[in-house]
Design a protein around this motif. Structure first.
Motif, PDB file in Angstrom:
ATOM      1  N   CYS A 104       0.801  -1.234   0.000  1.00 37.92           N
ATOM      2  CA  CYS A 104       0.000   0.000   0.000  1.00 37.92           C
ATOM      3  C   CYS A 104       0.832   1.281   0.000  1.00 37.92           C
ATOM      4  CB  CYS A 104      -0.981   0.018   1.174  1.00 37.92           C
ATOM      5  SG  CYS A 104      -1.979  -1.496   1.307  1.00 37.92           S
ATOM      6  N   TRP A 105       2.033   1.227  -0.533  1.00 38.94           N
ATOM      7  CA  TRP A 105       2.870   2.423  -0.614  1.00 38.94           C
ATOM      8  C   TRP A 105       2.773   3.130  -1.963  1.00 38.94           C
ATOM      9  CZ3 TRP A 105       6.280   2.288  -4.626  1.00 38.94           C
ATOM     10  CH2 TRP A 105       6.647   1.030  -5.127  1.00 38.94           C
ATOM     11  N   SER A 106       2.257   2.469  -2.975  1.00 38.10           N
ATOM     12  CA  SER A 106       2.373   3.007  -4.337  1.00 38.10           C
ATOM     13  C   SER A 106       1.104   3.721  -4.781  1.00 38.10           C
ATOM     14  CB  SER A 106       2.688   1.886  -5.332  1.00 38.10           C
ATOM     15  OG  SER A 106       1.534   1.102  -5.577  1.00 38.10           O
ATOM     16  N   GLN A 107       1.210   4.395  -5.895  1.00 37.18           N
ATOM     17  CA  GLN A 107       0.025   4.905  -6.570  1.00 37.18           C
ATOM     18  C   GLN A 107      -0.713   3.747  -7.231  1.00 37.18           C
ATOM     19  OE1 GLN A 107       0.294   8.476  -8.941  1.00 37.18           O
ATOM     20  NE2 GLN A 107       2.112   9.211  -7.857  1.00 37.18           N
ATOM     21  N   LYS A 108      -1.939   4.005  -7.640  1.00 41.19           N
ATOM     22  CA  LYS A 108      -2.767   2.968  -8.239  1.00 41.19           C
ATOM     23  C   LYS A 108      -2.409   2.692  -9.697  1.00 41.19           C
ATOM     24  CE  LYS A 108      -5.767   1.712  -4.989  1.00 41.19           C
ATOM     25  NZ  LYS A 108      -6.093   0.329  -4.617  1.00 41.19           N
ATOM     26  N   GLN A 109      -1.581   3.568 -10.286  1.00 41.62           N
ATOM     27  CA  GLN A 109      -1.148   3.356 -11.663  1.00 41.62           C
ATOM     28  C   GLN A 109       0.367   3.527 -11.755  1.00 41.62           C
ATOM     29  OE1 GLN A 109      -3.434   6.087 -11.143  1.00 41.62           O
ATOM     30  NE2 GLN A 109      -5.185   4.685 -11.195  1.00 41.62           N
ATOM     31  N   ARG A 110       0.964   2.843 -12.709  1.00 40.91           N
ATOM     32  CA  ARG A 110       2.359   3.076 -13.037  1.00 40.91           C
ATOM     33  C   ARG A 110       2.500   4.416 -13.761  1.00 40.91           C
ATOM     34  NH1 ARG A 110       5.766  -1.618 -13.141  1.00 40.91           N
ATOM     35  NH2 ARG A 110       4.682  -3.373 -12.141  1.00 40.91           N
ATOM     36  N   ASP A 111       3.736   4.938 -13.842  1.00 38.66           N
ATOM     37  CA  ASP A 111       3.933   6.212 -14.534  1.00 38.66           C
ATOM     38  C   ASP A 111       3.964   5.995 -16.048  1.00 38.66           C
ATOM     39  OD1 ASP A 111       6.490   5.329 -15.283  1.00 38.66           O
ATOM     40  OD2 ASP A 111       7.531   6.571 -13.814  1.00 38.66           O
ATOM     41  N   THR A 115      -1.145  -6.237  -5.975  1.00 37.66           N
ATOM     42  CA  THR A 115      -0.688  -6.607  -4.648  1.00 37.66           C
ATOM     43  C   THR A 115      -1.889  -7.105  -3.856  1.00 37.66           C
ATOM     44  OG1 THR A 115      -1.100  -4.485  -3.543  1.00 37.66           O
ATOM     45  CG2 THR A 115       0.977  -4.707  -4.759  1.00 37.66           C
ATOM     46  N   CYS A 116      -1.624  -7.664  -2.683  1.00 35.92           N
ATOM     47  CA  CYS A 116      -2.740  -8.162  -1.865  1.00 35.92           C
ATOM     48  C   CYS A 116      -3.684  -7.032  -1.471  1.00 35.92           C
ATOM     49  CB  CYS A 116      -2.203  -8.875  -0.627  1.00 35.92           C
ATOM     50  SG  CYS A 116      -1.173 -10.322  -1.002  1.00 35.92           S
ATOM     51  N   GLY A 117      -3.171  -5.811  -1.390  1.00 29.41           N
ATOM     52  CA  GLY A 117      -3.987  -4.650  -1.064  1.00 29.41           C
ATOM     53  C   GLY A 117      -4.620  -3.978  -2.256  1.00 29.41           C
ATOM     54  N   GLY A 118      -4.422  -4.515  -3.451  1.00 32.95           N
ATOM     55  CA  GLY A 118      -5.070  -3.981  -4.640  1.00 32.95           C
ATOM     56  C   GLY A 118      -4.282  -2.940  -5.403  1.00 32.95           C
ATOM     57  N   TYR A 119      -2.997  -2.832  -5.131  1.00 36.09           N
ATOM     58  CA  TYR A 119      -2.131  -1.885  -5.842  1.00 36.09           C
ATOM     59  C   TYR A 119      -1.449  -2.592  -7.013  1.00 36.09           C
ATOM     60  CZ  TYR A 119      -3.071   1.334  -2.074  1.00 36.09           C
ATOM     61  OH  TYR A 119      -3.724   2.169  -1.194  1.00 36.09           O
ATOM     62  N   PRO A 120      -0.804  -1.871  -7.921  1.00 34.92           N
ATOM     63  CA  PRO A 120      -0.201  -2.530  -9.086  1.00 34.92           C
ATOM     64  C   PRO A 120       0.808  -3.601  -8.678  1.00 34.92           C
ATOM     65  CG  PRO A 120      -0.269  -0.161  -9.415  1.00 34.92           C
ATOM     66  CD  PRO A 120      -0.668  -0.393  -7.995  1.00 34.92           C
ATOM     67  N   GLY A 121       0.638  -4.787  -9.228  1.00 33.78           N
ATOM     68  CA  GLY A 121       1.576  -5.863  -8.963  1.00 33.78           C
ATOM     69  C   GLY A 121       2.704  -5.867  -9.972  1.00 33.78           C
ATOM     70  N   THR A 122       3.569  -6.869  -9.836  1.00 30.78           N
ATOM     71  CA  THR A 122       4.688  -7.065 -10.755  1.00 30.78           C
ATOM     72  C   THR A 122       4.376  -8.298 -11.591  1.00 30.78           C
ATOM     73  OG1 THR A 122       6.298  -6.072  -9.239  1.00 30.78           O
ATOM     74  CG2 THR A 122       7.154  -7.552 -10.937  1.00 30.78           C
ATOM     75  N   THR A 123       4.084  -8.091 -12.852  1.00 32.16           N
ATOM     76  CA  THR A 123       3.795  -9.196 -13.758  1.00 32.16           C
ATOM     77  C   THR A 123       5.083  -9.659 -14.415  1.00 32.16           C
ATOM     78  OG1 THR A 123       3.219  -7.563 -15.440  1.00 32.16           O
ATOM     79  CG2 THR A 123       1.415  -8.490 -14.160  1.00 32.16           C
ATOM     80  N   LEU A 124       5.011 -10.767 -15.128  1.00 36.13           N
ATOM     81  CA  LEU A 124       6.215 -11.331 -15.734  1.00 36.13           C
ATOM     82  C   LEU A 124       6.931 -10.334 -16.636  1.00 36.13           C
ATOM     83  CD1 LEU A 124       4.883 -14.911 -16.564  1.00 36.13           C
ATOM     84  CD2 LEU A 124       6.525 -14.290 -14.769  1.00 36.13           C
ATOM     85  N   ASP A 125       6.158  -9.476 -17.314  1.00 40.08           N
ATOM     86  CA  ASP A 125       6.789  -8.539 -18.248  1.00 40.08           C
ATOM     87  C   ASP A 125       7.280  -7.263 -17.583  1.00 40.08           C
ATOM     88  OD1 ASP A 125       4.177  -7.757 -17.728  1.00 40.08           O
ATOM     89  OD2 ASP A 125       3.909  -6.811 -19.677  1.00 40.08           O
ATOM     90  N   THR A 126       7.022  -7.077 -16.273  1.00 42.31           N
ATOM     91  CA  THR A 126       7.525  -5.871 -15.591  1.00 42.31           C
ATOM     92  C   THR A 126       8.569  -6.193 -14.520  1.00 42.31           C
ATOM     93  OG1 THR A 126       5.725  -5.927 -13.957  1.00 42.31           O
ATOM     94  CG2 THR A 126       5.353  -4.637 -15.970  1.00 42.31           C
ATOM     95  N   ILE A 127       8.965  -7.450 -14.425  1.00 41.07           N
ATOM     96  CA  ILE A 127       9.947  -7.823 -13.397  1.00 41.07           C
ATOM     97  C   ILE A 127      11.246  -7.047 -13.552  1.00 41.07           C
ATOM     98  CG2 ILE A 127      11.497  -9.711 -12.707  1.00 41.07           C
ATOM     99  CD1 ILE A 127       9.096 -11.585 -12.870  1.00 41.07           C
ATOM    100  N   LYS A 128      11.776  -6.979 -14.734  1.00 36.56           N
ATOM    101  CA  LYS A 128      13.068  -6.333 -14.941  1.00 36.56           C
ATOM    102  C   LYS A 128      12.999  -4.839 -14.620  1.00 36.56           C
ATOM    103  CE  LYS A 128      16.891  -6.110 -18.270  1.00 36.56           C
ATOM    104  NZ  LYS A 128      17.134  -4.658 -18.298  1.00 36.56           N
ATOM    105  N   ILE A 129      11.966  -4.166 -15.101  1.00 30.57           N
ATOM    106  CA  ILE A 129      11.866  -2.728 -14.855  1.00 30.57           C
ATOM    107  C   ILE A 129      11.632  -2.438 -13.374  1.00 30.57           C
ATOM    108  CG2 ILE A 129       9.381  -2.494 -15.309  1.00 30.57           C
ATOM    109  CD1 ILE A 129      10.025   0.145 -16.728  1.00 30.57           C
ATOM    110  N   ASP A 130      10.901  -3.320 -12.684  1.00 26.52           N
ATOM    111  CA  ASP A 130      10.678  -3.108 -11.255  1.00 26.52           C
ATOM    112  C   ASP A 130      11.963  -3.321 -10.465  1.00 26.52           C
ATOM    113  OD1 ASP A 130       8.095  -2.525 -11.884  1.00 26.52           O
ATOM    114  OD2 ASP A 130       7.213  -4.319 -10.990  1.00 26.52           O
ATOM    115  N   ALA A 131      12.712  -4.355 -10.799  1.00 25.06           N
ATOM    116  CA  ALA A 131      13.996  -4.570 -10.122  1.00 25.06           C
ATOM    117  C   ALA A 131      14.921  -3.381 -10.331  1.00 25.06           C
ATOM    118  CB  ALA A 131      14.646  -5.853 -10.643  1.00 25.06           C
ATOM    119  N   GLU A 132      14.962  -2.863 -11.547  1.00 25.92           N
ATOM    120  CA  GLU A 132      15.802  -1.698 -11.839  1.00 25.92           C
ATOM    121  C   GLU A 132      15.318  -0.461 -11.094  1.00 25.92           C
ATOM    122  OE1 GLU A 132      15.551  -1.597 -16.065  1.00 25.92           O
ATOM    123  OE2 GLU A 132      17.173  -3.080 -16.352  1.00 25.92           O
TER     124      GLU A 132
END
Length: 412
Positions: free
Chosen positions: A81-88, A128-145
């Motif tokens: 629950c720390w993030s915005q509801k959408q990616r930038d 996420t469990c709280g309903g915020y944007p999760g990390t899908t298979l195609d966003t793993i690399k960008i999220d890690a970075e």
């Protein structure tokens, strides 16, 4: 044929590299938001307790100024629950700027300036469990970075809103992506908890090659029933769980709730003793601004932390049961041991128990052993194999002993 063999070799080398990231050679220690603060985002009516940079900064201040960091609690971790509801617009996760106006990099800088480390949360799934944007298979690399660019030191990777196939692909892929950033990031995987925690669905050899720690079982709640349920699950499945743990790869029975509302003083000692026996991460979730002195003294007990942080990294186990009493034992370096006698009874009367080093199979040092009561912070005496060890264990309480060969000196 040679090409196939080379591919297999490279794959094995990659797995070894994932495991050996040099982190948490002893169980990690720190603080996390979830159990105490959940998904409280109401900063207007509850500004002191909402998930925000102010909460993280205030806990970091306490960890640095009230002795927590000095005894080993170094990770300050934001859960869900720390993030915005959408990616930038570039597809990156972004913090809620009303609650984290300075941004995550500035928050990491603040935490690092206190001599601490910042942890963050994401989820291997659509949300996420709280309903915020999760990390899908195609966003793993960008999220890690993204996490690396913020100079985060720990990632808790949850598993809501995905299936078993996606988890089987995503958890190893995130390990590879985190290592690929060049930044050492403790990788905490919730994967086994979503697959029942046991083989054949859970491959602990694989987990040890990609994760630094992992949740095996359900979330802890603020109650003795929850703590006892976790303890009993670990006891029932210890033959599977114990060999999986070791330096850099830890079973995680979940957060410490000492200092919250649900445990008595005796029950708080019991959770801490069994977590130390299990070589478990010591990750608190409480309010360090208002914690009682009794709870603080328990959590900062130096001998308990010494046992938990033992360099051998061997998880202890349940070795005997007598009625409501359970005897847990952990082997430590240099011929030392920790023993916890837990009373699960609730009948109101302290229960007597007598044992000996011989019955505990602690007999290697023929000259005898020195024994300390961990929570009473007192030296009990010198014992030989057949010397009776008498104790009375309070209901839902524990007697926690540190046992050291007479030839070694340790001052608790």
């Amino acid at each position: 044929m040679h090409f196939t063999s080379l591919c297999i070799l490279l794959t094995l080398m990659a797995l070894c590299w994932c495991l050996d990231n040099g982190l948490v050679r002893t169980p990690p220690m720190g603080w996390m938001t979830w159990q105490r603060y959940r998904c409280n985002i109401d900063c207007k009516s509850d500004p002191d307790n909402c998930i925000s940079e102010n909460l993280i900064k205030s806990m970091a201040d306490k960890m640095a100024d009230s002795g927590w960091r000095d005894v080993g609690y170094t990770y300050v971790s934001i859960d869900d629950c720390w993030s915005q509801k959408q990616r930038d617009s570039n597809g990156r996760l972004q913090p809620d700027l009303e609650r984290f106006p300075s941004g995550m990099k500035a928050l990491a800088d603040y935490v690092h300036a206190k001599g601490l480390k910042l942890g963050i949360y994401s989820d291997m799934g659509t949300y996420t469990c709280g309903g915020y944007p999760g990390t899908t298979l195609d966003t793993i690399k960008i999220d890690a970075e993204t996490f690396a660019s913020w100079e985060v030191d720990m990632l808790k990777f949850d598993g809501c809103y995905s299936n078993s196939t996606e988890k089987a692909l995503g958890y190893p892929k995130m390990s590879e992506a985190l290592n690929g950033t060049g930044r050492p990031i403790l990788y905490s995987c919730s994967w086994p908890a979503y697959e029942g925690g046991l083989p054949p669905k859970v491959n602990y050899t694989q987990l040890g090659s990609i994760c630094n720690m992992w949740r095996n079982y359900g979330d802890i709640q603020d109650s003795w029933d929850s703590v006892l349920d976790i303890i009993e699950w670990y006891a029932k499945n210890q033959d599977v769980l114990q060999p999986a743990a070791g330096p850099g790869r830890w079973n995680d029975p979940d957060m410490l709730i000492t200092g919250d509302f649900g445990l008595s003083y005796e029950q708080s000692k019991s959770q801490l003793a069994i977590w130390a026996i299990l070589a478990a991460p010591l990750i608190m979730s409480n309010d360090l601004r208002t914690i009682s002195q009794d709870a603080k003294d328990l959590l900062q007990n130096r001998l308990l932390i010494y046992i938990n942080q033992d360099a051998l990294g061997k998880q202890g186990s349940l070795i005997s049961q007598v009625g409501s009493l359970e005897v847990w034992k952990r082997e430590l370096i240099n011929g030392q041991y920790a023993v916890a006698v837990l009373n699960k009874g609730t009948d109101g009367l302290p229960r007597p128990y007598t044992t000996s080093l011989g019955l505990l199979n602690i007999t290697q040092c023929t000259d005898g052993y020195k024994m300390y009561n961990v929570f009473e912070k007192e030296y009990i005496g010198m014992f030989k194999s057949g010397t009776p060890i008498d104790m009375r264990v309070n209901p839902t309480g524990v007697i926690f002993l540190f046992i050291s060969p007479v030839s070694r000196s340790y001052m608790p």
